[in-house]
Motif scaffolding. Structure first.
Motif, PDB file in Angstrom:
ATOM      1  N   ARG A 101       0.843  -1.202   0.000  1.00 47.81           N
ATOM      2  CA  ARG A 101       0.000   0.000   0.000  1.00 47.81           C
ATOM      3  C   ARG A 101       0.877   1.250   0.000  1.00 47.81           C
ATOM      4  NH1 ARG A 101      -3.322  -0.177  -2.505  1.00 47.81           N
ATOM      5  NH2 ARG A 101      -4.363   1.607  -1.596  1.00 47.81           N
ATOM      6  N   PRO A 102       0.339   2.390  -0.447  1.00 47.54           N
ATOM      7  CA  PRO A 102       1.128   3.630  -0.458  1.00 47.54           C
ATOM      8  C   PRO A 102       1.618   3.984   0.947  1.00 47.54           C
ATOM      9  CG  PRO A 102      -0.935   3.918  -1.651  1.00 47.54           C
ATOM     10  CD  PRO A 102      -1.015   2.589  -0.981  1.00 47.54           C
ATOM     11  N   ILE A 103       2.811   4.564   1.020  1.00 47.94           N
ATOM     12  CA  ILE A 103       3.331   5.033   2.308  1.00 47.94           C
ATOM     13  C   ILE A 103       2.713   6.404   2.561  1.00 47.94           C
ATOM     14  CG2 ILE A 103       5.421   5.580   3.602  1.00 47.94           C
ATOM     15  CD1 ILE A 103       6.917   3.923   1.317  1.00 47.94           C
ATOM     16  N   PRO A 104       2.063   6.601   3.713  1.00 48.04           N
ATOM     17  CA  PRO A 104       1.400   7.894   3.951  1.00 48.04           C
ATOM     18  C   PRO A 104       2.374   9.055   3.800  1.00 48.04           C
ATOM     19  CG  PRO A 104       0.774   6.296   5.629  1.00 48.04           C
ATOM     20  CD  PRO A 104       1.866   5.658   4.819  1.00 48.04           C
ATOM     21  N   GLY A 105       1.936  10.098   3.117  1.00 49.16           N
ATOM     22  CA  GLY A 105       2.741  11.302   2.958  1.00 49.16           C
ATOM     23  C   GLY A 105       3.723  11.263   1.809  1.00 49.16           C
ATOM     24  N   VAL A 106       3.823  10.118   1.144  1.00 48.07           N
ATOM     25  CA  VAL A 106       4.792  10.000   0.049  1.00 48.07           C
ATOM     26  C   VAL A 106       4.097  10.261  -1.282  1.00 48.07           C
ATOM     27  CG1 VAL A 106       6.213   8.362  -1.240  1.00 48.07           C
ATOM     28  CG2 VAL A 106       6.318   8.423   1.258  1.00 48.07           C
ATOM     29  N   LYS A 107       4.751  11.064  -2.148  1.00 51.62           N
ATOM     30  CA  LYS A 107       4.282  11.206  -3.532  1.00 51.62           C
ATOM     31  C   LYS A 107       5.488  11.019  -4.440  1.00 51.62           C
ATOM     32  CE  LYS A 107       1.345  13.401  -6.749  1.00 51.62           C
ATOM     33  NZ  LYS A 107       2.203  13.708  -7.803  1.00 51.62           N
ATOM     34  N   PHE A 108       5.413   9.987  -5.283  1.00 57.74           N
ATOM     35  CA  PHE A 108       6.568   9.652  -6.098  1.00 57.74           C
ATOM     36  C   PHE A 108       6.644  10.497  -7.365  1.00 57.74           C
ATOM     37  CE2 PHE A 108       6.158   5.378  -3.963  1.00 57.74           C
ATOM     38  CZ  PHE A 108       7.354   5.478  -3.255  1.00 57.74           C
ATOM     39  N   ALA A 109       7.875  10.758  -7.801  1.00 61.92           N
ATOM     40  CA  ALA A 109       8.096  11.403  -9.097  1.00 61.92           C
ATOM     41  C   ALA A 109       9.386  10.845  -9.692  1.00 61.92           C
ATOM     42  CB  ALA A 109       8.185  12.910  -8.950  1.00 61.92           C
ATOM     43  N   TYR A 110       9.499  11.006 -10.990  1.00 67.59           N
ATOM     44  CA  TYR A 110      10.626  10.442 -11.726  1.00 67.59           C
ATOM     45  C   TYR A 110      11.189  11.543 -12.599  1.00 67.59           C
ATOM     46  CZ  TYR A 110      12.747   5.899 -13.062  1.00 67.59           C
ATOM     47  OH  TYR A 110      13.583   4.822 -13.210  1.00 67.59           O
ATOM     48  N   ALA A 111      12.498  11.547 -12.804  1.00 69.46           N
ATOM     49  CA  ALA A 111      13.096  12.500 -13.744  1.00 69.46           C
ATOM     50  C   ALA A 111      14.182  11.800 -14.544  1.00 69.46           C
ATOM     51  CB  ALA A 111      13.685  13.700 -12.998  1.00 69.46           C
ATOM     52  N   ILE A 112      14.360  12.217 -15.783  1.00 69.10           N
ATOM     53  CA  ILE A 112      15.392  11.618 -16.642  1.00 69.10           C
ATOM     54  C   ILE A 112      16.283  12.717 -17.210  1.00 69.10           C
ATOM     55  CG2 ILE A 112      15.818  10.378 -18.794  1.00 69.10           C
ATOM     56  CD1 ILE A 112      13.547   8.577 -18.191  1.00 69.10           C
ATOM     57  N   ASN A 113      17.578  12.523 -17.054  1.00 67.94           N
ATOM     58  CA  ASN A 113      18.578  13.450 -17.577  1.00 67.94           C
ATOM     59  C   ASN A 113      18.883  13.063 -19.022  1.00 67.94           C
ATOM     60  OD1 ASN A 113      20.844  14.910 -18.220  1.00 67.94           O
ATOM     61  ND2 ASN A 113      21.814  14.632 -16.209  1.00 67.94           N
ATOM     62  N   LEU A 114      18.355  13.860 -19.945  1.00 67.46           N
ATOM     63  CA  LEU A 114      18.499  13.512 -21.361  1.00 67.46           C
ATOM     64  C   LEU A 114      19.932  13.728 -21.865  1.00 67.46           C
ATOM     65  CD1 LEU A 114      15.142  14.901 -22.806  1.00 67.46           C
ATOM     66  CD2 LEU A 114      15.699  12.569 -22.140  1.00 67.46           C
ATOM     67  N   SER A 115      20.729  14.444 -21.094  1.00 66.91           N
ATOM     68  CA  SER A 115      22.129  14.591 -21.478  1.00 66.91           C
ATOM     69  C   SER A 115      22.913  13.320 -21.175  1.00 66.91           C
ATOM     70  CB  SER A 115      22.777  15.748 -20.711  1.00 66.91           C
ATOM     71  OG  SER A 115      22.092  16.935 -20.989  1.00 66.91           O
ATOM     72  N   LYS A 116      22.419  12.520 -20.232  1.00 69.97           N
ATOM     73  CA  LYS A 116      23.141  11.308 -19.852  1.00 69.97           C
ATOM     74  C   LYS A 116      22.635  10.080 -20.594  1.00 69.97           C
ATOM     75  CE  LYS A 116      24.874  12.397 -15.238  1.00 69.97           C
ATOM     76  NZ  LYS A 116      24.653  12.180 -13.801  1.00 69.97           N
ATOM     77  N   CYS A 117      21.319   9.975 -20.796  1.00 71.98           N
ATOM     78  CA  CYS A 117      20.764   8.771 -21.430  1.00 71.98           C
ATOM     79  C   CYS A 117      21.425   8.578 -22.788  1.00 71.98           C
ATOM     80  CB  CYS A 117      19.258   8.906 -21.591  1.00 71.98           C
ATOM     81  SG  CYS A 117      18.530   7.496 -22.459  1.00 71.98           S
TER      82      CYS A 117
END
Lengths: 322, 419
Positions: A101-117
């Motif tokens: 189940r979700p951890i209370p208070g947590v909101k996930f996000a993702y980021a990708i560095n296009l200079s590195k990929c």
């Protein structure tokens, strides 16, 4: 004369009197109709005989199973045990299915560095293994676009490149579920089989989805996949650490999508695609934690989201170095 | 005669509720009597239907992999046909409006034809939706109060409501009118006129909601056009009347029913307008797409001209355009009212043209290129063609039997004048 009696000549042939066709004359024609109906029904039965696979593959418990949100803790345990047994029978693999189940208070996000990929595709391979994807078609929740430098227009991109990477005139942009805060896929689902959880992850109840694929049409990021056939995975390749709403083996005929590896991330681990990335292009974390890497990126880099004009409000960001 | 009718009426009133199933049974018995032509026709339809049923069973057993749909083109022939048949169902209203709003007496006599076509078309729509489901055994999840019905957010739930509602409305109207005919009684207007009025608006709603299904998707620029719903209606009011006109020709020339020419003329005049409105809308949309240019027009370029060496839909759409233009010329010419064969050709071209335009020409290019601009083409698989043919055969069977039931009820009291 009662109104439900037909205006017809009296019966002349008693041959079909045994056919209980109420209010119909017992004629040879009636007998023939009865015979034609019987033959037709028999032929229909024969024609749809392959459908016997439904009662063979779908137990009564599965057929009657309620929506995830209506299952009690007890129901869930029974459902998970049944699914584990079915996986053992069909795939020969012993698995455990949990309900992270979700951890209370947590909101996930993702980021990708296009200079590195650099487009090496390790994230796709890791996704395929981690999430028990159908092996035959190298399924994955991630598509890596090889983009031409000088343009952000996807029309100039390609996902089917096979040459060595990175190419000098190209940059690489992985796309997976953007876990939108305003997800069109959730809006359109007619049976609420997909929804957004408190930590921002959009999930699918694979046992509730009817397989209409409206969400697949609605998603602007090609993030949803349909199980066109029953996934095939060798017993030793099945990932036994499974979540009901994430990487358990999906049934044929239902939708699936990236769930930020919630069976890992809700237990404090990182997504499989991030761990597999050799370039360090991927950053994942809790956006509500001021000290998280993802927060540092959002504060210090100029980030952008895909197709911002559609108002989907992704939790998935892209940025370049310097 | 009068005394027979009187006693029928009295008995009818007494037994009205109990004998409705009796009436249906009687009408079904009458409807399954016929000439050798009828039996050959039904036998052929049954054969095609069985092939389709078998193909669908194979699809359910092996998965949607037996279709040629992919994650890129995730809706195909089934949803294309579904969309088109919603239009045919809505098109029946073009008989109801003249009959009930303009009190066209001659149209009133045969208006039930439009309503029966609507019933058959909706039955086909529901079958096409079920054929497209990956998990048909979970259909109960879609039933309000039993499953989880994402209303009012999901346009698909609206479609479930309006399509089933339209089916029930027409079943009630046709059932009531025919039952009264069978009993030899005057229908009571308060039992059908309100339903007919509702059905007029309802017919518009089924196709509007079906258009909203697509045009509400921001991620699909090809569909995301405010013109989509009006275009759907315009082409529905071409395809629907065209099919009714063809049915009238068959009833008159093959089944030899005496049918007045006047309603046909009204329908031709309706199509003369709607076919032009439809063409204007197509031109308007094509102009906007091509004059503006840019990435959002990639689907239109793929459809009309081909894109990056992919030309899968180009022959389809140009066939549709030629059909539509030729049909427009034929409908506007005086010959369409003078020669039956011109009418048949015009209706067939208009019907097939609309089928391509709404189906392969609208659903498929919405997916090509995909939202990540990948180009994956789609041509239906043999299984998809079989299932589609089977559903068409089923629809034609429903229509044939219900028409014959109607004729049986109408000819039971030939002297009865219904006002």
């Amino acid at each position: 004369m009662p109104s439900n009696e037909p205006h017809v000549p009296p019966a002349t042939n008693k041959a079909s009197a045994s056919l209980p066709i109420i209010g119909q004359p017992s004629t040879r024609r009636t007998a023939l109709k009865g015979a034609a109906l019987t033959l037709g029904l028999a032929a229909f039965g024969k024609a749809i005989w392959p459908m016997i696979s439904i009662p063979e593959n779908v137990s009564l418990d599965e057929f009657l199973q309620q929506h995830y949100k209506e299952l009690s803790a007890d129901d869930k345990q029974k459902v998970f045990a049944r699914l584990a047994t079915e996986t053992k029978e069909k795939y020969g693999a012993k698995v455990t299915i949990n309900d992270q189940r979700p951890i209370p208070g947590v909101k996930f996000a993702y980021a990708i560095n296009l200079s590195k990929c650099n487009g090496n595709g390790k994230c796709m391979e890791a996704c395929n293994i981690e999430n028990n994807h159908h092996r035959g078609v190298d399924q994955s929740y991630i598509r890596v676009l090889e983009m031409t430098k000088g343009s952000m227009e996807m029309e100039h991109g390609s996902t089917t490149y096979t040459h060595d990477v990175p190419q000098d005139d190209k940059f690489y942009m992985p796309v997976q579920c953007q876990q939108c805060d305003n997800p069109p896929c959730v809006t359109v689902c007619p049976v609420e089989a997909t929804w957004k959880e408190e930590d921002g992850i959009v999930v699918v109840d694979y046992n509730w989805c009817i397989g209409c694929r409206y969400c697949e049409a609605a998603c602007p990021y090609h993030a949803r996949r349909f199980n066109w056939e029953q996934p095939e995975i060798a017993a030793e390749e099945v990932n036994p650490n499974q979540g009901y709403l994430s990487n358990r083996i999906r049934p044929q005929g239902t939708m699936e999508k990236c769930h930020f590896c919630l069976h890992r991330t809700r237990e404090g681990r990182l997504p499989a695609c991030l761990e597999a990335c050799p370039t360090g292009a991927r950053v994942f974390g809790n956006i509500n934690d001021p000290d998280s890497d993802i927060n540092w990126i959002l504060k210090n880099k100029r980030v952008f989201v895909l197709k911002e004009e559609l108002g989907t409000e992704p939790s998935f960001f892209y940025f370049f170095d310097s | 005669m009068a005394s027979v009718m009187e006693s029928t009426r009295l008995n009818g009133e007494k037994n009205a509720v109990q004998s409705y199933p009796g009436f249906l049974w009687w009408a079904l018995g009458q409807a399954t009597n016929g000439s050798w032509k009828f039996y050959v026709w039904m036998f052929a339809l049954t054969a095609v239907f069985l092939v389709g049923a078998n193909a669908w069973a194979v699809q359910v057993a092996n998965g949607m992999i037996v279709t040629n749909m992919t994650d890129h083109v995730s809706w195909g022939l089934y949803i294309a046909n579904f969309t088109f048949m919603v239009g045919v169902a809505a098109g029946g209203v073009m008989m109801v409006i003249p009959a009930y709003l303009y009190h066209d007496r001659k149209m009133h006599d045969i208006v039930i034809l439009g309503e029966l076509i609507a019933i058959a078309a909706i039955v086909m729509c529901l079958m096409f939706v079920v054929a497209d489901l990956g998990k048909p055994e979970r259909f109960w999840h879609l039933i309000p109060f039993i499953g989880r019905f994402n209303w009012p957010m999901s346009m698909l739930t609206w479609d479930v409501i309006v399509l089933n509602g339209y089916l029930l409305l027409n079943l009630h109207i046709c059932g009531y009118m025919l039952y009264m005919r069978y009993l030899g009684r005057q229908p009571n207007p308060s039992w059908y006129v309100p339903f007919v009025m509702v059905s007029i608006f309802w017919a518009i709603s089924i196709h509007t909601v079906t258009a909203f299904l697509y045009c509400g998707l921001g991620g699909r620029p090809f569909w995301n056009s405010a013109l989509l719903a009006p275009r759907f209606l315009a082409s529905a009011f071409v395809a629907g009347p065209a099919f009714i006109l063809l049915t009238l020709v068959v009833l008159k020339n093959v089944v030899h029913r005496p049918i007045n020419d006047e309603p046909g003329r009204v329908l031709v005049n309706i199509v003369r307008v709607t076919i032009l409105v439809n063409l204007v809308m197509v031109i308007s949309e094509v102009f906007t797409e091509f004059y503006t240019g840019g990435g959002h027009t990639a689907s239109a370029r793929y459809l009309f001209l081909g894109l990056h060496g992919h030309y899968g839909l180009v022959p389809w759409i140009w066939t549709a355009i030629v059909f539509n233009i030729v049909a427009a010329f034929l409908f506007l010419s005086p010959w369409v009212l003078r020669y039956t064969w011109v009418l048949v050709v015009a209706c067939t071209l208009a019907f097939v043209g609309a089928w391509i335009e709404k189906g392969m020409g609208l659903i498929v290019p919405g997916f090509v290129p995909s939202t990540l601009h990948e180009i994956v083409e789609y041509t239906p698989s043999l299984v998809e063609w079989k299932v589609t043919a089977g559903i068409w055969a089923a629809g034609m069977m429903v229509l044939t039997i219900s028409l014959k039931m109607a004729i049986a009820a109408f000819t039971r009291h030939p002297t009865l004048e219904i006002h």
